[in-house]
Design a protein around this motif. Structure first.
Motif, mmCIF file in Angstrom:
data_model
loop_
_atom_site.group_PDB
_atom_site.id
_atom_site.type_symbol
_atom_site.label_atom_id
_atom_site.label_comp_id
_atom_site.label_asym_id
_atom_site.label_seq_id
_atom_site.Cartn_x
_atom_site.Cartn_y
_atom_site.Cartn_z
ATOM 1 N N PRO B 50 0.818 -1.213 0.000
ATOM 2 C CA PRO B 50 0.000 0.000 0.000
ATOM 3 C C PRO B 50 0.853 1.264 0.000
ATOM 4 C CG PRO B 50 0.187 -0.867 2.211
ATOM 5 C CD PRO B 50 1.014 -1.765 1.337
ATOM 6 N N GLY B 52 1.502 4.902 2.033
ATOM 7 C CA GLY B 52 1.311 5.474 3.362
ATOM 8 C C GLY B 52 2.249 4.843 4.361
ATOM 9 N N TYR B 54 2.348 2.638 7.899
ATOM 10 C CA TYR B 54 1.546 1.737 8.720
ATOM 11 C C TYR B 54 1.109 2.428 10.007
ATOM 12 C CZ TYR B 54 0.063 -2.623 10.909
ATOM 13 O OH TYR B 54 -0.681 -3.606 11.498
ATOM 14 N N PRO B 55 -0.152 2.369 10.416
ATOM 15 C CA PRO B 55 -1.274 1.673 9.792
ATOM 16 C C PRO B 55 -2.171 2.588 8.956
ATOM 17 C CG PRO B 55 -1.866 2.287 12.021
ATOM 18 C CD PRO B 55 -0.507 2.899 11.756
ATOM 19 N N LEU B 57 -2.918 3.553 5.737
ATOM 20 C CA LEU B 57 -2.533 3.020 4.435
ATOM 21 C C LEU B 57 -3.703 3.025 3.470
ATOM 22 C CD1 LEU B 57 -0.802 -0.083 6.020
ATOM 23 C CD2 LEU B 57 0.403 1.864 5.014
ATOM 24 N N LYS B 58 -3.388 3.025 2.192
ATOM 25 C CA LYS B 58 -4.429 2.801 1.193
ATOM 26 C C LYS B 58 -3.848 2.022 0.023
ATOM 27 C CE LYS B 58 -3.930 7.361 -0.889
ATOM 28 N NZ LYS B 58 -4.580 8.532 -1.430
#
Lengths: 820, 208
Positions: B50, B52, B54-55, B57-58
């Protein structure tokens, strides 16, 4: 004929009239030659196709068991594709089902019986005849049985073929010979934890995925649906389109998490603490469903302070009455109801006799101090304030509060995977989840369910057929105990000397825990090992004799398990290659050599027809004749199948027993269990994968496995198409962790701990929770540069769950410098 | 109105499973290491990675194959008319019997990776697999997605559409408002054609 020699096809508009192998004569022998059939209709403009379409089933254990249309051309399997269900919402296939051809013609197929020619495990072989193989096996088995007892012969089978006949035949033979069995102890946390609350309706049961569309909030706990159960993703997508909110709770940001409305990152092995904390909030804010709790759970049941047992009317001097005869034992049952507290009279009364028994409180009845079961659950939940649970789970306090509110905003479905239970504390997330469903009333109605992916076996087959020669009474040894039994020569205090091991539908050297221990303590110790498989697996390489067994499409079978609640027919589509034989033929030959021929009919078709003769089969219109029409037959009634709709559970009380009066171990290995711990859902640290474990200083990463879309367990290992997509073992790591180690994406790294090592190509990936590493499971050992994943896992097991804890693993990682 | 075949890929349903790419490979009997259709992670070149930290994210995905453009860049550059647009339905075809392997189409196409120059097709299995009427693969030619022309001509959907387990794809006549593809397009919350700035006007739409 090579592809380039095939004459160019005319691609102008025309209709191909494909020959249906069913219509062509409805016999399983219709034609494995696959020549065009003169029986087909033909028009003057449309050339008759040489293709024959057979009915098949995709049968590795991904849980699905999808029906396939299998195309055969000139005697060769050339394509597998989705076959239609009678209800199109179930239609599906995945990338693996599309390329089954490669599994049939894989280069690693075993084509003739082989005998070890070098040291065991050296992978040197000589070809032997079937007669030689069968006669040696029969002679050894008979000899061991005579000298050491029938229990010295062991069978070991896992999964990998969803048919009924090959397992059925083996069950008959090994039952007649009274073989011992190795219990595979796989994924028992869900089964033990949830089924102790709801009762044993099946090993992993819930409402079917077609019911997700009825849910308002869908919680997915550690379930990588978009990889491991691709065929069910569309039901989640449908639910989302219908307005459901998707909440994914997982340490890893999966493709499913990317589709979620809310991704909650959680520390591995801490799910029980999160659920206890959600219940803490739900109870504190009085969001419980008192009506459901009263009617369908043990919440009002009084529990004795002194014994921890339910207060029964006999404790109060009311003699038990005689109940109906138990058909299993032939003896009359005893009815001794549980007492509850009637707050309006301040007295104990028999369960279910008052509308509003006390759900909470401490009482004394007949001098016996008691509390309600809900009071005991509440006391446990009280410990897990969001503030405290947050330190365990690494989930923010406000998120815990939000999750608690979402969990009461129904209909709510909790779909749980096999991640939270893959640790030594893995019973309790599911015991806790069952308790949460009980106190929120999110069970037994459309969109209301707690459970894993529903995986079911049709229970109505004529299974007595497999017990024709008797049912084995020899021991069932947990795979993790097998090394101890071999070393000590005893099991549960009695002598037991394993001499032979027969493995079918399984590859334990590759897939079971602690591969080095498995090899050293089992595969180097047992005197005689035979593996029947279609492919040369890690396990076959550690055997003395390898028997080439047929692939799914090379013999006829019936499949009655999986997630779709349909029974499906698999025709014989092609002849097996080389000297390969179906397992049924292998069993027949063994049976003949051992004097059990009379247990098996002359043809498989006879057996299948008999296996589908029962009242239950008749009730759903199932018979050989109906199934061989080629359309899957449903056995679970109308869609969606919703579990527990009648509010009656398969527990002793018929209610959801979040308080467990008599907890038991999944499998008796002579171990003792902590009864008090098991009565309520608890959080306790796992065996290894926890930050306070001193071992974490040496091995700082929790190593988790995933079930990737590019294989199913160790199956598809040599599938060329899938290997083009996913050519070699990989392991994923968060960029921050990779940077701290000085790793670059694509480096070869070596994960290691005291048990072993595995080398894989590094994928630096933000989806991975810092402090964890994730590997797609089950590459064959020869596909690794060094080591294998299963070397790193442990055989330590929880005495109640008796499970292989595949993720309760700590490792460190370094750059791979070469070597084995 | 003329037929204009097109495809919709629903990003909200695509989970990068690779079933469509494999179905394409199998149905068309593509030779080893040749893929006409592939999964594109919109966030990273790394699989399943993903964007971003963590966490937070996309991640989103679609699949990429020939876009069967209204104004294909490949057709005009082909010196031998091996690359052409089918008049009856707008599919961009590649005739292996005419192709001389000059790769001009490969250079002209703005959609990287959708076509492959196959010097000498090889298969790991020594007989023809897949659809009986799948087109021949000719050495020294450029290949690409044909919208499964051989299947369309037998009144079947393209393999990638038929077998998508996510029900993320639709196919049909973009000019027919009653077609699956037109309906799905009409109801999409957003729709996008890849690299519209190239002026190619793809017949493949990524929606949602």
């Amino acid at each position: 004929m090579s592809n380039t020699e095939i004459s160019k096809m005319n691609v102008s508009r025309r209709t191909f009239l494909k020959t249906s192998a069913i219509a062509a004569g409805s016999t399983w022998l219709a034609s494995s030659l696959g020549c065009s059939s003169g029986a087909s209709s033909e028009t003057d403009t449309a050339p008759v196709s040489a293709d024959q379409i057979f009915k098949g089933v995709c049968r590795p254990n991904c849980f699905a068991g999808c029906p396939l249309d299998v195309t055969v051309r000139e005697g060769k399997l050339v394509k597998t594709a989705a076959a239609d269900y009678p209800d199109p919402q179930f239609n599906r296939i995945c990338l693996r089902g599309m390329c089954q051809v490669d599994n049939v013609y894989a280069t690693e197929r075993v084509l003739y019986p082989m005998k070890r020619a070098g040291e065991r495990g050296e992978d040197k072989w000589e070809q032997i005849t079937w007669e030689e193989a069968i006669s040696e096996i029969a002679e050894k088995w008979q000899g061991y049985s005579d000298e050491f007892g029938p229990e010295s012969n062991f069978k070991y089978t896992i999964s990998g073929n969803y048919g009924v006949i090959n397992g059925g035949f083996y069950d008959t033979l090994f039952g007649a010979m009274n073989f011992s069995s190795v219990d595979i102890c796989l994924d028992m946390g869900n089964a033990v934890g949830f089924n102790r609350v709801a009762g044993w309706a099946g090993i992993w049961c819930s409402s079917e995925a077609a019911d997700l569309v009825n849910a308002k909030n869908i919680f997915v706990w550690g379930n990588n649906i978009t990889d491991a159960q691709i065929h069910e993703w569309h039901f989640v997508a449908d639910a989302k389109e219908a307005g459901a909110k998707l909440i994914v709770i997982d340490p890893t940001f999966t493709q499913l998490a990317a589709k979620a409305d809310m991704f909650v990152s959680i520390r591995p092995a801490s799910d029980a603490a999160l659920i206890l904390s959600m219940m803490n909030v739900i109870i504190a804010e009085d969001l419980i469903d008192k009506d459901y709790m009263t009617k369908h759970t043990v919440a009002p049941f009084l529990v004795r302070d002194d014994t921890g047992m339910f207060l029964r009317m006999s404790d109060l001097g009311v003699a038990p009455t005689e109940g109906p005869v138990n058909p299993a034992t032939g003896e009359a049952t005893e009815i001794d109801p549980v007492a509850v507290w009637n707050p309006s009279t301040n007295a104990v009364v028999v369960q279910d006799s008052v509308e509003a028994p006390a759900l909470e409180g401490s009482f004394t009845a007949n001098g016996i101090a008691c509390k309600t079961a809900f009071t005991l659950l509440k006391a446990e939940c009280d410990k897990y304030t969001p503030e405290y649970a947050s330190t365990i789970c690494d989930v923010p306090v406000e998120i815990i509060n939000e999750l608690a509110h979402l969990a009461v905003d129904g209909p709510v479905t909790h779909r749980v995977g096999w991640g939270p239970q893959a640790y030594n504390n893995g019973v309790h997330p599911h015991h806790a989840g069952g308790a949460m469903a009980a106190i929120t009333g999110m069970m037994g109605d459309n969109g209301k369910c707690y459970g894993p992916a529903n995986w079911d076996i049709f229970s109505g087959f004529n299974t007595a057929l497999t017990a024709k020669g008797g049912v084995a009474t020899s021991p069932k040894v947990a795979v993790m105990e097998l090394p101890n039994v071999i070393e000590s020569g005893t099991f549960k205090g009695e002598p037991l000397v394993p001499k032979s091991l027969y493995i079918y539908m399984g590859n334990p050297v590759n897939t079971a825990s602690d591969a080095n221990r498995m090899i050293e303590k089992v595969f180097k110790k047992i005197e005689f090992i035979v593996t029947a498989d279609s492919v040369m697996t890690d396990t076959a390489r550690w055997s003395d004799i390898v028997l080439p067994s047929a692939q799914f499409f090379e013999y006829e079978d019936v499949c009655g398990r999986g997630q779709d609640n349909f029974i499906k027919w698999n025709q014989k589509c092609i002849d097996p290659p080389g000297e390969v034989k179906p397992d049924t033929e292998i069993v027949r030959m063994l049976a003949e050599a051992l004097g059990f021929s009379d247990l098996f009919p002359a043809t498989d078709q006879e057996w299948l027809a008999e296996y589908m003769k029962s009242d239950a089969c008749e009730a759903i219109g199932l018979s050989y004749e109906t199934l061989s029409q080629g359309v899957p037959i449903r056995y679970a009634g109308e869609v969606p199948m919703v579990r527990w709709r009648d509010g009656v559970f398969l527990t002793a009380s018929g209610k959801m027993e979040f308080y467990v009066e008599k907890p038991t171990a999944f499998l008796d290995q002579g171990q003792t269990i902590d009864i008090e711990r098991e009565r309520l859902p608890r959080f306790f640290e796992p065996n290894e994968a926890w930050p306070t474990n001193p071992l974490a200083a040496q091995y700082p990463y929790v190593l988790m496995s995933e079930r990737p879309r590019f294989r199913v367990h160790s199956q598809y290992a040599y599938n060329k198409i899938l290997r083009e997509l996913d050519p070699e073992p990989t392991v994923k790591m968060n960029p921050a962790d990779a940077a701290s180690k000085g790793f670059e994406n694509g480096d070869y790294v070596e994960c290691f701990n005291d048990r072993g090592h595995a080398v894989a190509k590094l994928s630096v990936n933000d989806a991975i929770r810092p402090g964890t590493m994730v590997y797609p499971k089950s590459w064959e050992s020869k596909q690794h540069l060094a080591g294998t994943w299963s070397e790193l896992t442990s055989m330590v097991y929880d005495p109640v769950m008796v499970n292989q804890n595949f993720m309760d693993v700590l490792v460190d990682v370094k750059s791979y410098e070469g070597g084995n | 109105m003329t037929v204009k075949l097109g495809m919709v890929i629903d990003r909200s349903r695509c989970v990068a499973c690779g079933t469509c790419t494999t179905a394409c490979k199998v149905a068309n009997n593509l030779s080893d290491d040749v893929w006409w259709n592939r999964v594109v992670n919109e966030m990273s070149t790394e699989r399943d990675a993903p964007e971003g930290t963590y966490p937070n994210l996309k991640m989103s995905t679609h699949t990429l194959a020939c876009q069967h453009c209204e104004n294909p860049a490949c057709v005009s550059v082909c010196p031998v008319e091996a690359t052409y647009k089918r008049e009856e339905d707008g599919i961009v075809m590649q005739d292996g019997s005419l192709c001389i392997g000059c790769k001009l189409c490969l250079d002209a196409c703005p959609y990287t990776g959708v076509r492959t120059f196959v010097e000498e097709p090889k298969w790991h299995i020594d007989f023809k697999m897949g659809d009986e009427n799948a087109a021949e693969h000719v050495a020294g030619t450029v290949e690409k997605c044909t919208f499964c022309a051989h299947r369309i001509d037998s009144d079947e959907s393209p393999a990638c559409v038929k077998y998508c387990p996510a029900r993320a794809r639709a196919f049909g006549d973009l000019n027919d408002p009653e077609s699956d593809v037109a309906k799905k397009l009409a109801s999409a919350s957003k729709k996008e054609q890849l690299k519209v700035e190239e002026g190619t006007s793809p017949s493949v739409f990524i929606i949602n």
